[in-house]
Design a protein around this motif. Structure first.
Motif, short mmCIF file in Angstrom:
data_model
loop_
_atom_site.label_atom_id
_atom_site.label_comp_id
_atom_site.label_asym_id
_atom_site.label_seq_id
_atom_site.Cartn_x
_atom_site.Cartn_y
_atom_site.Cartn_z
N PRO A 186 0.82 -1.05 0.11
CA PRO A 186 0.00 -0.03 -0.15
C PRO A 186 0.77 1.21 0.04
CG PRO A 186 0.35 -0.90 2.29
CD PRO A 186 0.71 -1.96 1.32
N ARG A 187 0.15 2.48 -0.46
CA ARG A 187 0.94 3.70 -0.28
C ARG A 187 1.65 3.84 1.21
NH1 ARG A 187 -3.48 7.18 -3.64
NH2 ARG A 187 -3.15 6.30 -5.53
N ASP A 188 2.74 4.50 1.08
CA ASP A 188 3.25 5.03 2.32
C ASP A 188 3.67 4.14 3.38
OD1 ASP A 188 3.16 7.72 1.54
OD2 ASP A 188 1.33 7.98 2.22
N HIS A 189 4.22 3.12 2.74
CA HIS A 189 4.44 2.03 3.88
C HIS A 189 6.06 2.22 4.05
CE1 HIS A 189 5.30 -0.30 0.18
NE2 HIS A 189 6.18 -0.58 0.83
N ALA A 190 6.44 1.59 5.22
CA ALA A 190 7.88 1.64 5.45
C ALA A 190 8.63 0.81 4.63
CB ALA A 190 8.30 1.45 6.91
N SER A 191 9.56 1.17 4.02
CA SER A 191 10.25 0.18 2.97
C SER A 191 11.11 -0.81 3.66
CB SER A 191 10.98 0.98 1.69
OG SER A 191 11.52 0.15 0.75
N PRO A 192 11.07 -1.97 3.33
CA PRO A 192 12.22 -3.03 3.81
C PRO A 192 13.70 -2.60 3.19
CG PRO A 192 11.00 -3.89 1.92
CD PRO A 192 10.03 -2.52 2.28
N LEU A 193 13.87 -1.77 1.90
CA LEU A 193 14.89 -1.21 1.50
C LEU A 193 15.30 0.23 2.02
CD1 LEU A 193 14.24 -2.41 -2.24
CD2 LEU A 193 15.70 -3.78 -0.52
N ASP A 218 16.87 3.39 3.05
CA ASP A 218 18.30 3.69 3.59
C ASP A 218 18.46 4.79 4.48
OD1 ASP A 218 21.44 3.34 2.47
OD2 ASP A 218 21.06 5.32 3.03
N ALA A 219 18.75 5.06 5.75
CA ALA A 219 18.59 5.82 6.80
C ALA A 219 19.56 7.08 6.23
CB ALA A 219 18.96 5.52 7.88
N GLU A 220 20.53 6.90 5.59
CA GLU A 220 21.35 8.27 5.20
C GLU A 220 21.03 8.79 3.88
OE1 GLU A 220 25.60 6.98 5.18
OE2 GLU A 220 25.32 5.38 6.65
N ASN A 221 20.04 8.17 3.20
CA ASN A 221 19.76 8.82 1.92
C ASN A 221 18.30 9.29 1.77
OD1 ASN A 221 19.10 7.78 -1.29
ND2 ASN A 221 20.94 9.44 -0.95
N TRP A 222 17.23 8.23 2.19
CA TRP A 222 16.10 8.60 2.03
C TRP A 222 15.50 10.06 2.80
CZ3 TRP A 222 12.25 4.34 0.80
CH2 TRP A 222 12.86 3.30 -0.21
N LEU A 223 14.45 10.37 2.16
CA LEU A 223 13.67 11.52 2.91
C LEU A 223 13.04 10.83 3.99
CD1 LEU A 223 12.20 12.99 -0.35
CD2 LEU A 223 14.19 14.05 0.63
N ASN A 224 12.39 10.02 4.07
CA ASN A 224 11.96 9.21 5.18
C ASN A 224 11.83 7.73 4.78
OD1 ASN A 224 9.13 9.12 4.20
ND2 ASN A 224 9.05 11.34 4.63
N THR A 225 10.99 7.05 5.91
CA THR A 225 10.96 5.35 5.63
C THR A 225 10.06 5.13 4.24
OG1 THR A 225 9.10 5.45 7.16
CG2 THR A 225 11.15 5.04 8.08
N HIS A 226 9.33 6.12 3.72
CA HIS A 226 8.62 5.49 2.70
C HIS A 226 8.69 6.73 1.73
CE1 HIS A 226 6.39 8.32 5.72
NE2 HIS A 226 5.91 8.92 4.76
N ARG A 227 9.57 7.98 1.55
CA ARG A 227 9.92 8.61 0.39
C ARG A 227 11.37 8.16 0.29
NH1 ARG A 227 5.11 8.63 0.30
NH2 ARG A 227 3.87 10.51 0.51
N ALA A 228 11.51 7.91 -0.98
CA ALA A 228 12.88 7.68 -1.25
C ALA A 228 13.63 8.63 -1.74
CB ALA A 228 13.00 6.45 -2.29
N THR A 229 13.09 9.54 -2.76
CA THR A 229 14.00 10.78 -3.21
C THR A 229 12.91 11.61 -4.02
OG1 THR A 229 15.89 11.36 -4.67
CG2 THR A 229 14.48 9.60 -5.32
N ASP A 278 9.63 -4.57 -3.10
CA ASP A 278 8.93 -3.41 -2.82
C ASP A 278 8.58 -2.66 -4.02
OD1 ASP A 278 7.67 -1.58 -1.06
OD2 ASP A 278 9.65 -0.67 -0.53
N THR A 279 7.21 -1.91 -4.14
CA THR A 279 6.93 -1.09 -5.09
C THR A 279 6.84 0.37 -4.96
OG1 THR A 279 4.64 -1.44 -4.30
CG2 THR A 279 5.51 -3.04 -5.95
N PHE A 280 7.15 1.08 -6.08
CA PHE A 280 7.44 2.65 -5.80
C PHE A 280 6.22 3.23 -6.99
CE2 PHE A 280 11.02 0.76 -4.52
CZ PHE A 280 11.40 1.13 -3.31
N GLY A 281 6.24 4.60 -6.59
CA GLY A 281 5.20 5.31 -7.57
C GLY A 281 5.52 6.87 -7.18
#
Length: 452
Positions: free
Chosen positions: A287-294, A296-307, A339-342
């Motif tokens: 589902p949307r806005d889940h915490a990703s198993p992938l 990366d604490a040093e790079n992502w905006l938060n647990t559910h926003r990659a970039t 994991d899936t992204f959009g």
């Protein structure tokens, strides 16, 4: 540069102030712009804006300064709502040599709107286009009569058969310059010209400068959204503000727990709005806005926003890349992590495909211990606790195994016999019966002697 504010009841006195408002660089262009405005005030205006609203101004008397001919201004433009600034007569050819208008050629100025107007007025330019369009608000300035031949296509035959439309901006920066307002303004002009001259509304007759035979220019470039533009020319419903289509994905197929790697997703912007670094993000879906198993604490905006996108210049038609780091989670055995992204315009809408899938095989960082070897029956049997032992081949001094089995030991149910025959087989075979039988007979005889 502004003069003192003129009296409110005397529009003609605003000539210099209105000219300054135009933002044009040279005095002649500013004066022409101001005369156009005053001319429209005198004649009145009734036209449609790009969004379909009706703009109406009632005519009024304007006391024009001496020497100012207000009616030559906007009334000189052949397209309703355009302003007229004539190109230098040395930069175009009168008439079309008997040719009819068959093409519309789309250009990019590689410069500013005001700069292009000034350039076409320069006798040294050796270039001109019929119409120029401003990026910010879609304003249109006509500089060559439609019946005359503009010098814009680099091919004399096409010059004689076409109308050239220049657009403010740069081919290398379409996201900034190719605005929705400019697309709509240009499309309305092109539709007007197609209707006026019977030009088919297709890509064989509405072409880019780069498509003119023998052209040495690349405009309007790959960032010009032809699908969007042609839809607007045809009057089709406008595209949504935010939309996208998947172009490509890259991520490692295998990782080890704790390992980090670079991944990216490429999307083509098929919406009307430019993607923004501060609001257009790649997020988790399904589902949307889940915490990703992938995550990366040093790079992502938060647990559910990659970039966010790599750049903020991905306008309509541009391919935008979203690059980010992924981190392999801890696993105790080989595991496939999916994991899936959009895309999401934060606070506005999710858009484009929401099933961009990463499927990665994750291996544990420390391999599991090897299990002990299985018992194959070759180990020594445990001590017999029933007073018997199996057939065991005795050791042979010369290292060769004996082919003869030992004779089976007798089964005795007396405790003394059990003591004589039990024990570890590693101590060797039991003695032959002849060695212990005399002792047994003697013991029996002694027992009987005592009883008598």
């Amino acid at each position: 540069r502004h003069a003192a504010v003129p009296p409110a009841g005397d529009p003609g006195a605003w000539l210099d102030t209105v000219g300054d408002y135009s933002g044009l660089d040279d005095a002649e262009s500013r004066r022409s712009y101001a005369e156009d405005v005053l001319g429209w005030l005198e004649d009145g205006v009734r036209t449609l804006a790009a969004d379909g609203r009706v703009i109406a101004l009632a005519p009024r008397a304007v006391a024009l300064p001496e020497g100012v001919g207000g009616r030559r201004a906007y009334s000189g433009a052949e397209y309703p709502g355009a302003r007229w600034v004539a190109a230098s007569s040395t930069n175009y050819t009168s008439g079309r040599g008997g040719n009819s208008v068959r093409y519309i050629v789309i250009h990019t100025m590689q410069g500013s709107y005001a700069g292009s107007i000034s350039w076409f007025q320069n006798p040294a330019a050796d270039a001109s286009a019929h119409y120029n369009i401003r990026s910010s608000d879609g304003e249109i300035t006509q500089m060559v009569r439609e019946a005359d031949t503009g010098w814009h296509a680099g091919n004399w035959s096409y010059n004689q058969q076409s109308i050239g439309i220049e657009h403010e901006g740069y081919v290398s920066d379409p996201g900034r310059w190719y605005t929705d307002t400019m697309y709509r303004s240009s499309a309305a002009l092109t539709r007007h010209l197609c209707d006026k001259y019977g030009i088919p509304i297709d890509r064989s007759h509405i072409i880019g400068h780069v498509e003119v035979p023998g052209a040495t220019h690349t405009d309007p470039g790959s960032g010009w959204d032809w699908d969007r533009y042609m839809a607007l020319v045809r009057g089709e419903p406008p595209r949504p503000d935010y939309d996208a289509e998947l172009v490509g994905v890259d991520h490692p197929a295998e990782m080890v727990s704790g390992e980090r790697a670079v991944a990216w997703v490429e999307m083509r912007n098929t919406g009307a709005r430019t993607w923004d670094l501060s609001g257009t993000w790649l997020g988790t879906t399904g589902p949307r806005d889940h915490a990703s198993p992938l995550y990366d604490a040093e790079n992502w905006l938060n647990t559910h926003r990659a970039t966010a996108p790599d750049h903020s210049t991905y306008g309509t038609g541009a391919v935008g890349r979203f690059s980010f780091m992924i981190a392999a989670p801890e696993v105790t055995e080989e595991t496939v992590v999916t994991d899936t992204f959009g895309l999401v315009q934060e606070g506005v809408t999710w858009f484009g495909p929401e099933d961009v899938t990463f499927s990665i095989t994750i291996r544990p960082a420390t391999p599991p211990e090897e299990p002990p070897p299985a018992d194959d029956g070759a180990a020594d049997p445990p001590d017999a606790d029933d007073g018997t032992s199996g057939d065991i081949t005795p050791p042979v001094e010369d290292g060769e195994a004996s082919a003869e089995p030992l004779p089976a030991e007798p089964t005795l149910d007396r405790p003394e016999a059990a003591m004589l025959t039990g024990g570890c087989s590693a101590g060797g075979p039991a003695a032959p019966a002849a060695s212990w039988l005399p002792w047994l007979l003697a013991l029996v005889g002694f027992s009987r002697w005592r009883r008598t």
